[in-house]
Scaffold this active site. Sequence first.
Site, mmCIF file in Angstrom:
data_model
loop_
_atom_site.group_PDB
_atom_site.id
_atom_site.type_symbol
_atom_site.label_atom_id
_atom_site.label_comp_id
_atom_site.label_asym_id
_atom_site.label_seq_id
_atom_site.Cartn_x
_atom_site.Cartn_y
_atom_site.Cartn_z
ATOM 1 N N GLU A 93 -2.398 -36.735 -35.237
ATOM 2 C CA GLU A 93 -1.738 -36.845 -36.530
ATOM 3 C C GLU A 93 -0.554 -35.890 -36.612
ATOM 4 O O GLU A 93 -0.615 -34.754 -36.124
ATOM 5 C CB GLU A 93 -2.733 -36.580 -37.665
ATOM 6 C CG GLU A 93 -3.831 -37.634 -37.723
ATOM 7 C CD GLU A 93 -4.726 -37.513 -38.946
ATOM 8 O OE1 GLU A 93 -4.607 -36.510 -39.675
ATOM 9 O OE2 GLU A 93 -5.545 -38.420 -39.176
ATOM 10 N N CYS A 106 4.894 -30.876 -39.199
ATOM 11 C CA CYS A 106 3.704 -30.226 -38.651
ATOM 12 C C CYS A 106 3.187 -31.087 -37.507
ATOM 13 O O CYS A 106 2.772 -32.227 -37.727
ATOM 14 C CB CYS A 106 2.644 -30.087 -39.760
ATOM 15 S SG CYS A 106 1.119 -29.303 -39.225
ATOM 16 N N CYS A 113 -9.506 -30.085 -30.751
ATOM 17 C CA CYS A 113 -9.213 -28.659 -30.618
ATOM 18 C C CYS A 113 -10.267 -28.004 -29.738
ATOM 19 O O CYS A 113 -11.462 -28.307 -29.845
ATOM 20 C CB CYS A 113 -9.202 -27.986 -32.001
ATOM 21 S SG CYS A 113 -8.642 -26.257 -31.957
ATOM 22 N N CYS A 117 -13.257 -23.525 -35.413
ATOM 23 C CA CYS A 117 -13.271 -22.747 -36.650
ATOM 24 C C CYS A 117 -14.152 -23.468 -37.669
ATOM 25 O O CYS A 117 -14.030 -24.685 -37.853
ATOM 26 C CB CYS A 117 -11.847 -22.570 -37.173
ATOM 27 S SG CYS A 117 -10.795 -21.628 -36.029
ATOM 28 N N CYS A 120 -12.602 -25.916 -40.501
ATOM 29 C CA CYS A 120 -11.524 -26.846 -40.167
ATOM 30 C C CYS A 120 -12.084 -28.183 -39.707
ATOM 31 O O CYS A 120 -12.895 -28.240 -38.775
ATOM 32 C CB CYS A 120 -10.639 -26.241 -39.081
ATOM 33 S SG CYS A 120 -9.266 -27.307 -38.600
ATOM 34 N N GLU A 168 -5.117 -25.895 -30.849
ATOM 35 C CA GLU A 168 -4.664 -24.503 -30.730
ATOM 36 C C GLU A 168 -3.509 -24.491 -29.731
ATOM 37 O O GLU A 168 -3.707 -24.669 -28.523
ATOM 38 C CB GLU A 168 -5.810 -23.623 -30.248
ATOM 39 C CG GLU A 168 -5.417 -22.238 -29.725
ATOM 40 C CD GLU A 168 -4.574 -21.416 -30.689
ATOM 41 O OE1 GLU A 168 -3.420 -21.087 -30.326
ATOM 42 O OE2 GLU A 168 -5.053 -21.121 -31.803
ATOM 43 N N ASN A 300 -9.021 -26.943 -48.505
ATOM 44 C CA ASN A 300 -8.972 -28.385 -48.755
ATOM 45 C C ASN A 300 -10.289 -29.012 -48.308
ATOM 46 O O ASN A 300 -10.552 -29.097 -47.098
ATOM 47 C CB ASN A 300 -7.801 -29.017 -47.994
ATOM 48 C CG ASN A 300 -6.465 -28.516 -48.482
ATOM 49 O OD1 ASN A 300 -6.157 -28.620 -49.655
ATOM 50 N ND2 ASN A 300 -5.665 -27.950 -47.575
ATOM 51 N N CYS A 343 -3.512 -29.040 -45.148
ATOM 52 C CA CYS A 343 -3.914 -28.088 -44.118
ATOM 53 C C CYS A 343 -5.427 -28.132 -43.895
ATOM 54 O O CYS A 343 -6.214 -28.069 -44.833
ATOM 55 C CB CYS A 343 -3.490 -26.689 -44.540
ATOM 56 S SG CYS A 343 -3.786 -25.440 -43.287
#
Length: 366
Positions: A93, A106, A113, A117, A120, A168, A300, A343
């Site tokens: 995305e 972005c 990833c 985290c 996320c 990352e 979010n 985010c």
Amino acid sequence: MEEKTNLMNFCLKDMENYFLSIDEKPFRAKQVFKWLHQKAVVDFDQMSDLSKGLREKLKQYAKISIPKVVFDKPSVDGTRKWLIEVKGGNCIETVYIPEGSRGTLCISSQIGCTLNCSFCSTGKQGFNRNLSVAEIIGQVWTAVRRLSQQEGVHDRMVTNVVMMGMGEPLMNFDHVVKAMNIMMDDYAYGLSKRRVTLSTSGVVPRIYDLLEQSDVSLAVSLHAPTDALRDQLVPINKKYNLDQLMEVCKLYAEKGPHKEITFEYTLMDQVNDSLEQAEALVDLLRQKQVPSKLNLIPFNPYPGTPYKKPSNNRIHRFQQYLMEQGFVATIRKTRGDDIDAACGQLVGTVQDRTKRQMRYQKTLSE
């Protein structure tokens, strides 16, 4: 038959070396580079300042492969999200956020990833592989072209790029650095080093490498003022703790283009948003003497997460304390949340090699 060389993977120096390897003058690289990135031309026959013989040679040995857009989704606030298909059937995305004269893109660096985290949604998708240079810069190429078509003008509308999408960036170091060099090349997109930002969760050795090989702006996903809490939220902290992270951040601020580090701090209700934690954050930054500004990001939510967005009172109280202590602290306006482009919400379509996605889905069903 040998696979053709994808010229989208080349920075200008690589392109010059490639033309030398096929017995052509290196200045031809600049011509092709400009056709590809500035004029968005991917058909060799349309590159009118190249000889017919060179165009035929390029068609025989080279190609220009652009990632395929699966869908293009606008938000009510002007944000746009592109779902882009890459090799292997995975999707990433890319998000464009307009604000006044500024247009921030972005972009993603990995499929999924490598890190996990806890807050996320991208991390819950697991990990498949690193993106190639072509797949990274292809996101910029796609956005610039589509935005120009939308507005009916060719002028670039992408003024800033942040490596803050899926993945990352420092875990895909070589490809990311090369792609950022293309973004800043005057023969490509000509972005200032102040307008290209790499966001990292804190891969300390690679930040030192970045300091040696690039001079883009640096943002650090901090999210906690103590090692105990950051170990829970950002697991890589167990390997590279706050002392190590602050040391390299201080050095980067001394030598980087902005002379300060942007610390991103996602505020989660009753987790890291108390006044005591704001005080601990101030103590940390003062003690380590890191020139910094703070970007506060209200959490979010996404399906299955145990975290919640704090109340506006808690968010503004946190910000007010930081500002009273002399820090620049902004609250990031949530953009594109109606299309899951805010985010922490980017997920794409990941053929997960880590089985992390399967484990996460299992916990949701239990």
